[in-house]
Design a protein around this motif. Structure first.
Motif, PDB file in Angstrom:
ATOM      1  N   THR A   1       0.826  -1.210   0.000  1.00 22.95           N
ATOM      2  CA  THR A   1       0.000   0.000   0.000  1.00 22.95           C
ATOM      3  C   THR A   1       0.858   1.256   0.000  1.00 22.95           C
ATOM      4  OG1 THR A   1      -1.815  -1.124   1.152  1.00 22.95           O
ATOM      5  CG2 THR A   1      -1.761   1.276   1.282  1.00 22.95           C
ATOM      6  N   ALA A   2       1.913   1.274   0.801  1.00 22.17           N
ATOM      7  CA  ALA A   2       2.803   2.434   0.839  1.00 22.17           C
ATOM      8  C   ALA A   2       3.493   2.641  -0.509  1.00 22.17           C
ATOM      9  CB  ALA A   2       3.846   2.257   1.947  1.00 22.17           C
ATOM     10  N   ARG A   3       3.903   1.554  -1.146  1.00 21.23           N
ATOM     11  CA  ARG A   3       4.515   1.664  -2.471  1.00 21.23           C
ATOM     12  C   ARG A   3       3.522   2.209  -3.489  1.00 21.23           C
ATOM     13  NH1 ARG A   3       7.701  -4.179  -2.252  1.00 21.23           N
ATOM     14  NH2 ARG A   3       9.636  -3.379  -1.312  1.00 21.23           N
ATOM     15  N   ASP A   4       2.291   1.708  -3.433  1.00 22.33           N
ATOM     16  CA  ASP A   4       1.260   2.203  -4.350  1.00 22.33           C
ATOM     17  C   ASP A   4       1.015   3.692  -4.133  1.00 22.33           C
ATOM     18  OD1 ASP A   4       0.951  -0.276  -5.442  1.00 22.33           O
ATOM     19  OD2 ASP A   4      -0.931  -0.752  -4.407  1.00 22.33           O
ATOM     20  N   ALA A   5       0.966   4.111  -2.873  1.00 24.10           N
ATOM     21  CA  ALA A   5       0.685   5.510  -2.561  1.00 24.10           C
ATOM     22  C   ALA A   5       1.774   6.429  -3.090  1.00 24.10           C
ATOM     23  CB  ALA A   5       0.532   5.690  -1.050  1.00 24.10           C
ATOM     24  N   THR A   6       3.035   6.046  -2.936  1.00 25.36           N
ATOM     25  CA  THR A   6       4.126   6.891  -3.415  1.00 25.36           C
ATOM     26  C   THR A   6       4.123   6.984  -4.937  1.00 25.36           C
ATOM     27  OG1 THR A   6       5.636   4.982  -3.337  1.00 25.36           O
ATOM     28  CG2 THR A   6       5.577   6.406  -1.413  1.00 25.36           C
ATOM     29  N   ARG A   7       3.902   5.848  -5.597  1.00 28.20           N
ATOM     30  CA  ARG A   7       3.871   5.861  -7.069  1.00 28.20           C
ATOM     31  C   ARG A   7       2.678   6.660  -7.590  1.00 28.20           C
ATOM     32  NH1 ARG A   7       5.705   0.240  -6.694  1.00 28.20           N
ATOM     33  NH2 ARG A   7       3.533  -0.417  -6.637  1.00 28.20           N
ATOM     34  N   ALA A   8       1.497   6.418  -6.996  1.00 30.39           N
ATOM     35  CA  ALA A   8       0.282   7.080  -7.469  1.00 30.39           C
ATOM     36  C   ALA A   8       0.338   8.587  -7.245  1.00 30.39           C
ATOM     37  CB  ALA A   8      -0.944   6.483  -6.772  1.00 30.39           C
ATOM     38  N   THR A   9       0.884   9.001  -6.106  1.00 29.12           N
ATOM     39  CA  THR A   9       0.963  10.432  -5.811  1.00 29.12           C
ATOM     40  C   THR A   9       1.912  11.136  -6.776  1.00 29.12           C
ATOM     41  OG1 THR A   9       0.492  10.044  -3.467  1.00 29.12           O
ATOM     42  CG2 THR A   9       1.514  12.140  -4.045  1.00 29.12           C
ATOM     43  N   ALA A  10       3.077  10.552  -7.004  1.00 26.77           N
ATOM     44  CA  ALA A  10       4.031  11.151  -7.940  1.00 26.77           C
ATOM     45  C   ALA A  10       3.453  11.199  -9.348  1.00 26.77           C
ATOM     46  CB  ALA A  10       5.332  10.354  -7.923  1.00 26.77           C
ATOM     47  N   ALA A  11       2.770  10.122  -9.755  1.00 24.82           N
ATOM     48  CA  ALA A  11       2.170  10.100 -11.095  1.00 24.82           C
ATOM     49  C   ALA A  11       1.077  11.143 -11.217  1.00 24.82           C
ATOM     50  CB  ALA A  11       1.611   8.708 -11.382  1.00 24.82           C
ATOM     51  N   SER A  12       0.285  11.310 -10.179  1.00 23.71           N
ATOM     52  CA  SER A  12      -0.788  12.304 -10.198  1.00 23.71           C
ATOM     53  C   SER A  12      -0.223  13.717 -10.288  1.00 23.71           C
ATOM     54  CB  SER A  12      -1.647  12.166  -8.938  1.00 23.71           C
ATOM     55  OG  SER A  12      -2.611  13.180  -8.859  1.00 23.71           O
ATOM     56  N   MET A  13       0.814  13.986  -9.528  1.00 19.94           N
ATOM     57  CA  MET A  13       1.434  15.308  -9.559  1.00 19.94           C
ATOM     58  C   MET A  13       2.057  15.581 -10.924  1.00 19.94           C
ATOM     59  SD  MET A  13       3.196  15.326  -5.758  1.00 19.94           S
ATOM     60  CE  MET A  13       3.677  17.050  -5.789  1.00 19.94           C
ATOM     61  N   ARG A  14       2.705  14.555 -11.477  1.00 19.55           N
ATOM     62  CA  ARG A  14       3.340  14.725 -12.783  1.00 19.55           C
ATOM     63  C   ARG A  14       2.297  14.999 -13.867  1.00 19.55           C
ATOM     64  NH1 ARG A  14       5.751  10.457 -12.490  1.00 19.55           N
ATOM     65  NH2 ARG A  14       7.684  11.231 -11.552  1.00 19.55           N
ATOM     66  N   LYS A  15       1.164  14.337 -13.771  1.00 21.36           N
ATOM     67  CA  LYS A  15       0.101  14.509 -14.760  1.00 21.36           C
ATOM     68  C   LYS A  15      -0.487  15.907 -14.702  1.00 21.36           C
ATOM     69  CE  LYS A  15      -4.403  12.597 -16.117  1.00 21.36           C
ATOM     70  NZ  LYS A  15      -5.417  11.548 -15.825  1.00 21.36           N
ATOM     71  N   GLN A  16      -0.586  16.459 -13.492  1.00 24.70           N
ATOM     72  CA  GLN A  16      -1.262  17.743 -13.330  1.00 24.70           C
ATOM     73  C   GLN A  16      -0.351  18.947 -13.490  1.00 24.70           C
ATOM     74  OE1 GLN A  16      -4.417  17.854 -10.166  1.00 24.70           O
ATOM     75  NE2 GLN A  16      -3.477  15.924  -9.571  1.00 24.70           N
TER      76      GLN A  16
ATOM     77  N   TRP B   1      -3.675  14.040  -3.530  1.00 25.16           N
ATOM     78  CA  TRP B   1      -2.949  15.280  -3.779  1.00 25.16           C
ATOM     79  C   TRP B   1      -3.562  16.028  -4.962  1.00 25.16           C
ATOM     80  CZ3 TRP B   1      -0.620  17.491  -7.920  1.00 25.16           C
ATOM     81  CH2 TRP B   1       0.175  18.613  -7.657  1.00 25.16           C
ATOM     82  N   THR B   2      -3.550  17.365  -4.877  1.00 25.10           N
ATOM     83  CA  THR B   2      -4.019  18.190  -5.980  1.00 25.10           C
ATOM     84  C   THR B   2      -3.392  19.569  -5.856  1.00 25.10           C
ATOM     85  OG1 THR B   2      -5.991  19.021  -7.135  1.00 25.10           O
ATOM     86  CG2 THR B   2      -6.062  19.004  -4.746  1.00 25.10           C
ATOM     87  N   PRO B   3      -3.136  20.271  -6.963  1.00 22.20           N
ATOM     88  CA  PRO B   3      -2.527  21.605  -6.880  1.00 22.20           C
ATOM     89  C   PRO B   3      -3.364  22.558  -6.041  1.00 22.20           C
ATOM     90  CG  PRO B   3      -2.471  20.797  -9.122  1.00 22.20           C
ATOM     91  CD  PRO B   3      -3.345  19.857  -8.352  1.00 22.20           C
ATOM     92  N   ASN B   4      -2.794  23.063  -4.944  1.00 21.37           N
ATOM     93  CA  ASN B   4      -3.461  24.017  -4.068  1.00 21.37           C
ATOM     94  C   ASN B   4      -4.733  23.467  -3.427  1.00 21.37           C
ATOM     95  OD1 ASN B   4      -1.545  26.070  -4.677  1.00 21.37           O
ATOM     96  ND2 ASN B   4      -2.602  26.399  -6.624  1.00 21.37           N
ATOM     97  N   GLY B   5      -4.969  22.176  -3.571  1.00 18.85           N
ATOM     98  CA  GLY B   5      -6.119  21.570  -2.931  1.00 18.85           C
ATOM     99  C   GLY B   5      -7.461  21.957  -3.510  1.00 18.85           C
ATOM    100  N   ILE B   6      -7.494  22.409  -4.784  1.00 21.59           N
ATOM    101  CA  ILE B   6      -8.772  22.888  -5.317  1.00 21.59           C
ATOM    102  C   ILE B   6      -9.193  22.187  -6.603  1.00 21.59           C
ATOM    103  CG2 ILE B   6      -8.595  25.169  -4.275  1.00 21.59           C
ATOM    104  CD1 ILE B   6      -7.573  26.229  -6.942  1.00 21.59           C
ATOM    105  N   ASP B   7      -8.305  21.480  -7.256  1.00 21.72           N
ATOM    106  CA  ASP B   7      -8.658  20.820  -8.504  1.00 21.72           C
ATOM    107  C   ASP B   7      -9.254  19.447  -8.206  1.00 21.72           C
ATOM    108  OD1 ASP B   7      -6.828  19.680 -11.458  1.00 21.72           O
ATOM    109  OD2 ASP B   7      -8.959  19.792 -10.995  1.00 21.72           O
ATOM    110  N   THR B   8     -10.560  19.290  -8.434  1.00 19.76           N
ATOM    111  CA  THR B   8     -11.227  18.031  -8.106  1.00 19.76           C
ATOM    112  C   THR B   8     -11.699  17.305  -9.352  1.00 19.76           C
ATOM    113  OG1 THR B   8     -13.376  19.127  -7.900  1.00 19.76           O
ATOM    114  CG2 THR B   8     -12.022  18.997  -5.914  1.00 19.76           C
TER     115      THR B   8
END
Length: 320
Positions: free
Chosen positions: A46-61, A185-192
């Motif tokens: 789960t921790a590995r998934d969270a780190t990968r998913a968060t980085a991928a989400s940030m990179r996408k946005q 995670w999301t930029p500035n906590g507002i992009d949903t």
């Protein structure tokens, strides 16, 4: 996360039943190594998934990411809960549930089953905390101005459904007991845009899932007829707010939510003549002198008349 959590729950319960014994302390001690091995493996994945998913989400946005200020080690989330307690200590606490059951006069078989359920619930909470903690640390390590929003991990309860996609600032939201929602995670906590809204989530459910989410078949029907999600779910937010009484020559189901001067339903009920005035009912609140009927009673009164049902739903403040 949901699939892994469910698989862990099944494996833990099977492990517990294989070691269950009338001596609760002996049973826990015997089962603990196998249970911890299962939970540790699930936490690490789960921790590995969270780190990968968060980085991928940030990179996408936001595109290219700044270099990480520190390296995330998923192993740091293995063996601990979100509150910092070791997981073995949390699991061992299930013995208390067993002893309480025996004290209530229940047979040992029931006590052992309650202990198994407690083990499952606490392990599910541990995985949810693991995901949230690893995701937050990953986002902060990239040193980007970020915030969080609540992402559902279906099936979800009504309280969480109302908050789906809502920003919760730079610190992940506080959860209620057994909540397994994700702080995304999301930029500035507002992009949903990538998260389910309450209506999108409810619209994706089948009939039985919708009933479980909203509390009754009548509430599910009311939602399909246009009732406001907030009204349906918040009707239950205070203990004792929903009850039954003899009114209008019949047994009715009602709620006290929305009947104060600031309540959404109060003005509608007064205008429709369903209530006459506000009265002091203890404390500092002034409420209507008539109950607010729940959708279940409204549909009973309307019979098969759909238009009358919708009129009643509107006049009692369910359809805004």
């Amino acid at each position: 996360l949901r699939s892994r959590t469910n698989n862990l729950a099944k494996s833990l319960m099977l492990t517990w039943r294989a070691h269950a014994d009338d001596d609760f302390d002996t049973a826990i001690t015997s089962a603990m190594p196998d249970m911890l091995a299962l939970l540790d493996a699930a936490q690490l994945a789960t921790a590995r998934d969270a780190t990968r998913a968060t980085a991928a989400s940030m990179r996408k946005q936001i595109g290219a990411l700044t270099p990480e200020a520190w390296q995330i080690d998923p192993r740091q989330w293995v063996g601990v809960n979100g509150n910092g307690m070791p997981t073995w200590q949390t699991l061992a606490g299930a013995v208390i549930k067993g002893r309480q059951a025996v004290h209530e006069g229940l047979p040992t078989t029931i006590a052992l089953e309650r202990m198994g359920i407690t083990l499952v619930i606490r392990s599910r909470t541990a995985l949810a905390d693991t995901y949230r903690g690893a995701a937050e640390s990953t986002a902060r390590s990239i040193r980007y101005n970020c915030g969080y929003v609540r992402a559902l991990n279906p099936p979800s309860c009504g309280r969480c459904i109302l908050l789906a996609g809502q920003p919760c600032g730079r610190v992940p939201f506080e959860r209620h007991p057994q909540c397994d929602c994700i702080a995304e995670w999301t930029p500035n906590g507002i992009d949903t845009s990538m998260l389910a809204s309450p209506s999108e989530y409810l619209d994706s459910l089948d009939e039985q899932q919708l009933v479980r989410a909203l509390g009754s078949h009548a509430n599910a029907r009311a939602y399909r007829d246009g009732a406001d999600i907030n009204q349906l779910i918040n009707a239950y937010r205070r203990k004792g707010a929903v009850g039954t009484a003899q009114q209008y020559g019949r047994a009715v189901k009602y709620t006290t939510e929305g009947t104060t001067k600031r309540g959404a339903a109060a003005w509608r009920m007064l205008r429709a003549g369903y209530a006459k005035e506000y009265v002091k009912q203890g404390g500092r609140y002034t409420k209507l002198d008539r109950p607010r009927l729940m959708p279940e009673t409204i549909y009973q009164i309307a019979g098969g008349d759909q238009e009358r049902a919708k009129t009643l739903l509107r006049n009692y403040g369910w359809i805004l």
